[in-house]
Design a protein around this motif. Structure first.
Motif, PDB file in Angstrom:
ATOM      1  N   VAL A  38       0.829  -1.204   0.000  1.00 27.22           N
ATOM      2  CA  VAL A  38       0.000   0.000   0.000  1.00 27.22           C
ATOM      3  C   VAL A  38       0.867   1.259   0.000  1.00 27.22           C
ATOM      4  CG1 VAL A  38      -1.732   1.291   1.304  1.00 27.22           C
ATOM      5  CG2 VAL A  38      -1.934  -1.171   1.108  1.00 27.22           C
ATOM      6  N   ALA A  39       1.947   1.255   0.751  1.00 27.26           N
ATOM      7  CA  ALA A  39       2.817   2.434   0.812  1.00 27.26           C
ATOM      8  C   ALA A  39       3.443   2.723  -0.549  1.00 27.26           C
ATOM      9  CB  ALA A  39       3.907   2.220   1.863  1.00 27.26           C
ATOM     10  N   LYS A  40       3.908   1.684  -1.225  1.00 32.67           N
ATOM     11  CA  LYS A  40       4.500   1.878  -2.558  1.00 32.67           C
ATOM     12  C   LYS A  40       3.435   2.308  -3.556  1.00 32.67           C
ATOM     13  CE  LYS A  40       8.206  -1.490  -2.123  1.00 32.67           C
ATOM     14  NZ  LYS A  40       8.679  -2.798  -2.608  1.00 32.67           N
ATOM     15  N   ALA A  41       2.225   1.786  -3.426  1.00 32.39           N
ATOM     16  CA  ALA A  41       1.147   2.156  -4.347  1.00 32.39           C
ATOM     17  C   ALA A  41       0.788   3.630  -4.194  1.00 32.39           C
ATOM     18  CB  ALA A  41      -0.074   1.282  -4.109  1.00 32.39           C
ATOM     19  N   LYS A  42       0.747   4.102  -2.969  1.00 32.43           N
ATOM     20  CA  LYS A  42       0.431   5.520  -2.757  1.00 32.43           C
ATOM     21  C   LYS A  42       1.534   6.415  -3.309  1.00 32.43           C
ATOM     22  CE  LYS A  42      -2.537   4.868   1.255  1.00 32.43           C
ATOM     23  NZ  LYS A  42      -2.690   5.091   2.714  1.00 32.43           N
ATOM     24  N   ALA A  43       2.783   5.996  -3.148  1.00 31.57           N
ATOM     25  CA  ALA A  43       3.894   6.767  -3.704  1.00 31.57           C
ATOM     26  C   ALA A  43       3.861   6.714  -5.237  1.00 31.57           C
ATOM     27  CB  ALA A  43       5.219   6.232  -3.178  1.00 31.57           C
ATOM     28  N   LEU A  44       3.507   5.553  -5.790  1.00 33.53           N
ATOM     29  CA  LEU A  44       3.436   5.405  -7.243  1.00 33.53           C
ATOM     30  C   LEU A  44       2.315   6.249  -7.830  1.00 33.53           C
ATOM     31  CD1 LEU A  44       4.388   3.998  -9.818  1.00 33.53           C
ATOM     32  CD2 LEU A  44       2.832   2.131  -9.281  1.00 33.53           C
ATOM     33  N   ARG A  45       1.209   6.355  -7.117  1.00 39.07           N
ATOM     34  CA  ARG A  45       0.100   7.182  -7.598  1.00 39.07           C
ATOM     35  C   ARG A  45       0.548   8.635  -7.772  1.00 39.07           C
ATOM     36  NH1 ARG A  45      -5.363   7.241  -4.238  1.00 39.07           N
ATOM     37  NH2 ARG A  45      -5.982   5.638  -5.716  1.00 39.07           N
ATOM     38  N   VAL A  46       1.273   9.144  -6.805  1.00 36.28           N
ATOM     39  CA  VAL A  46       1.769  10.520  -6.875  1.00 36.28           C
ATOM     40  C   VAL A  46       2.762  10.677  -8.030  1.00 36.28           C
ATOM     41  CG1 VAL A  46       3.111  12.255  -5.610  1.00 36.28           C
ATOM     42  CG2 VAL A  46       1.367  10.922  -4.435  1.00 36.28           C
ATOM     43  N   TYR A  47       3.495   9.611  -8.339  1.00 35.13           N
ATOM     44  CA  TYR A  47       4.527   9.644  -9.373  1.00 35.13           C
ATOM     45  C   TYR A  47       3.931   9.540 -10.776  1.00 35.13           C
ATOM     46  CZ  TYR A  47       9.020   8.372 -11.557  1.00 35.13           C
ATOM     47  OH  TYR A  47      10.159   8.336 -12.325  1.00 35.13           O
ATOM     48  N   VAL A  48       2.928   8.659 -10.964  1.00 36.11           N
ATOM     49  CA  VAL A  48       2.479   8.337 -12.312  1.00 36.11           C
ATOM     50  C   VAL A  48       1.331   9.206 -12.813  1.00 36.11           C
ATOM     51  CG1 VAL A  48       0.771   6.546 -11.818  1.00 36.11           C
ATOM     52  CG2 VAL A  48       2.200   6.338 -13.827  1.00 36.11           C
ATOM     53  N   GLU A  49       0.504   9.730 -11.940  1.00 37.60           N
ATOM     54  CA  GLU A  49      -0.642  10.509 -12.406  1.00 37.60           C
ATOM     55  C   GLU A  49      -0.245  11.795 -13.137  1.00 37.60           C
ATOM     56  OE1 GLU A  49      -4.071  10.849  -9.995  1.00 37.60           O
ATOM     57  OE2 GLU A  49      -4.302   8.676  -9.859  1.00 37.60           O
ATOM     58  N   PRO A  50       0.768  12.539 -12.695  1.00 32.33           N
ATOM     59  CA  PRO A  50       1.194  13.689 -13.510  1.00 32.33           C
ATOM     60  C   PRO A  50       1.719  13.279 -14.884  1.00 32.33           C
ATOM     61  CG  PRO A  50       2.026  13.902 -11.284  1.00 32.33           C
ATOM     62  CD  PRO A  50       1.442  12.539 -11.392  1.00 32.33           C
ATOM     63  N   LEU A  51       2.322  12.103 -14.987  1.00 32.13           N
ATOM     64  CA  LEU A  51       2.813  11.635 -16.282  1.00 32.13           C
ATOM     65  C   LEU A  51       1.645  11.322 -17.218  1.00 32.13           C
ATOM     66  CD1 LEU A  51       5.695   9.245 -15.151  1.00 32.13           C
ATOM     67  CD2 LEU A  51       5.828  11.649 -15.799  1.00 32.13           C
ATOM     68  N   ILE A  52       0.580  10.756 -16.673  1.00 30.56           N
ATOM     69  CA  ILE A  52      -0.597  10.462 -17.497  1.00 30.56           C
ATOM     70  C   ILE A  52      -1.255  11.758 -17.950  1.00 30.56           C
ATOM     71  CG2 ILE A  52      -2.866   9.357 -17.515  1.00 30.56           C
ATOM     72  CD1 ILE A  52      -1.717   7.292 -15.533  1.00 30.56           C
ATOM     73  N   THR A  53      -1.305  12.742 -17.068  1.00 30.34           N
ATOM     74  CA  THR A  53      -1.843  14.043 -17.453  1.00 30.34           C
ATOM     75  C   THR A  53      -0.994  14.659 -18.562  1.00 30.34           C
ATOM     76  OG1 THR A  53      -2.677  14.393 -15.217  1.00 30.34           O
ATOM     77  CG2 THR A  53      -2.453  16.338 -16.608  1.00 30.34           C
ATOM     78  N   LYS A  54       0.303  14.510 -18.462  1.00 34.05           N
ATOM     79  CA  LYS A  54       1.215  15.039 -19.470  1.00 34.05           C
ATOM     80  C   LYS A  54       1.008  14.341 -20.813  1.00 34.05           C
ATOM     81  CE  LYS A  54       4.690  17.639 -18.822  1.00 34.05           C
ATOM     82  NZ  LYS A  54       4.651  19.115 -18.892  1.00 34.05           N
ATOM     83  N   SER A  55       0.601  13.070 -20.779  1.00 37.89           N
ATOM     84  CA  SER A  55       0.447  12.308 -22.019  1.00 37.89           C
ATOM     85  C   SER A  55      -0.777  12.733 -22.823  1.00 37.89           C
ATOM     86  CB  SER A  55       0.364  10.816 -21.716  1.00 37.89           C
ATOM     87  OG  SER A  55      -0.878  10.496 -21.145  1.00 37.89           O
ATOM     88  N   LYS A  56      -1.689  13.487 -22.243  1.00 44.56           N
ATOM     89  CA  LYS A  56      -2.869  13.932 -22.979  1.00 44.56           C
ATOM     90  C   LYS A  56      -2.485  14.890 -24.099  1.00 44.56           C
ATOM     91  CE  LYS A  56      -6.289  13.568 -19.322  1.00 44.56           C
ATOM     92  NZ  LYS A  56      -7.261  14.327 -18.545  1.00 44.56           N
ATOM     93  N   GLU A  57      -1.403  15.621 -23.925  1.00 47.21           N
ATOM     94  CA  GLU A  57      -0.920  16.542 -24.951  1.00 47.21           C
ATOM     95  C   GLU A  57       0.263  15.875 -25.649  1.00 47.21           C
ATOM     96  OE1 GLU A  57       1.059  20.986 -25.271  1.00 47.21           O
ATOM     97  OE2 GLU A  57       0.324  20.246 -23.357  1.00 47.21           O
ATOM     98  N   ASP A  58       0.045  15.376 -26.845  1.00 46.46           N
ATOM     99  CA  ASP A  58       1.068  14.600 -27.550  1.00 46.46           C
ATOM    100  C   ASP A  58       1.993  15.534 -28.335  1.00 46.46           C
ATOM    101  OD1 ASP A  58       2.566  12.609 -28.621  1.00 46.46           O
ATOM    102  OD2 ASP A  58       0.979  11.751 -29.852  1.00 46.46           O
ATOM    103  N   THR A  59       2.985  16.057 -27.640  1.00 46.41           N
ATOM    104  CA  THR A  59       4.005  16.885 -28.283  1.00 46.41           C
ATOM    105  C   THR A  59       5.368  16.278 -28.005  1.00 46.41           C
ATOM    106  OG1 THR A  59       4.276  18.294 -26.341  1.00 46.41           O
ATOM    107  CG2 THR A  59       2.617  18.975 -27.954  1.00 46.41           C
ATOM    108  N   THR A  60       6.345  16.727 -28.747  1.00 42.98           N
ATOM    109  CA  THR A  60       7.708  16.227 -28.551  1.00 42.98           C
ATOM    110  C   THR A  60       8.220  16.582 -27.160  1.00 42.98           C
ATOM    111  OG1 THR A  60       8.106  16.541 -30.908  1.00 42.98           O
ATOM    112  CG2 THR A  60      10.033  16.225 -29.516  1.00 42.98           C
TER     113      THR A  60
END
Length: 191
Positions: A38-60
């Motif tokens: 659970v601790a790693k999952a909570k840390a991973l959530r904070v790490y990966v969600e901004p990356l997914i938000t960034k992926s919505k705009e497909d630029t170089t």
């Protein structure tokens, strides 16, 4: 001193923690669901969600930023291709944590962390709940609900009643028939 350092260090150095989160984020993107604590999952959530938000705009530029975090070109391609299309209309909350209990070895709290739009079972449940929320008058809904129930109940009683009556008769007759030939066979062998 430890002032203003409030995130979970996970018992690792900075470089080890970033490498671990990068690997876990890559696995989550590629497999859509992973099992971890659970601790790693909570840390991973904070790490990966901004990356997914960034992926919505497909630029170089956004691809380069995401690649600097993930360090895996296949995961970046998957993120900007498949995942970004599924989460395009979602404003946030791309991951879900489902607790599964404790691990046997060290009793650590375990969980699934998954991408929300990729769990077909949860999506089916959500679709079923949405379809039941219709506005109907109580008068129109009540007769429809009563009619199938009234038809099913008498059929069930008729089917179960004959089965109960027939089964004991067959069981009682069978031993009597078997005993008679055996007795006559023994009588013939004695004569």
């Amino acid at each position: 001193m430890r002032h203003n350092k409030k995130f979970n260090h996970l018992g690792r150095t900075r470089s080890h923690r970033h490498a671990m989160l990068s690997n876990m984020a890559t696995s989550l993107i590629m497999h859509k669901r992973i099992v971890t604590t659970v601790a790693k999952a909570k840390a991973l959530r904070v790490y990966v969600e901004p990356l997914i938000t960034k992926s919505k705009e497909d630029t170089t530029a956004s691809r380069r930023v995401v690649f600097s975090y993930l360090q895996n070109k296949y995961a970046v391609t998957e993120l900007f291709g498949v995942v970004a299309q599924k989460v395009a209309d979602r404003p946030g909350g791309y991951t879900r944590i489902l607790k599964t209990g404790n691990r046997l070895g060290d009793n650590a709290s375990m969980c699934f962390i998954e991408l929300v739009d990729f769990n077909e079972n949860m999506l089916k449940d959500a679709a079923a709940k949405k379809t039941t929320r219709t506005r109907r008058s109580k008068k129109a809904a009540a007769p429809v609900a009563e009619a199938p129930v009234a038809e099913k109940a008498p059929k069930a009683k008729k089917e179960t009643a004959p089965e109960v009556e027939v089964a004991p008769e067959v069981v009682e007759e069978t031993p009597a028939v078997e005993e008679v030939p055996e007795a006559s066979a023994e009588a013939e062998t004695k004569e």
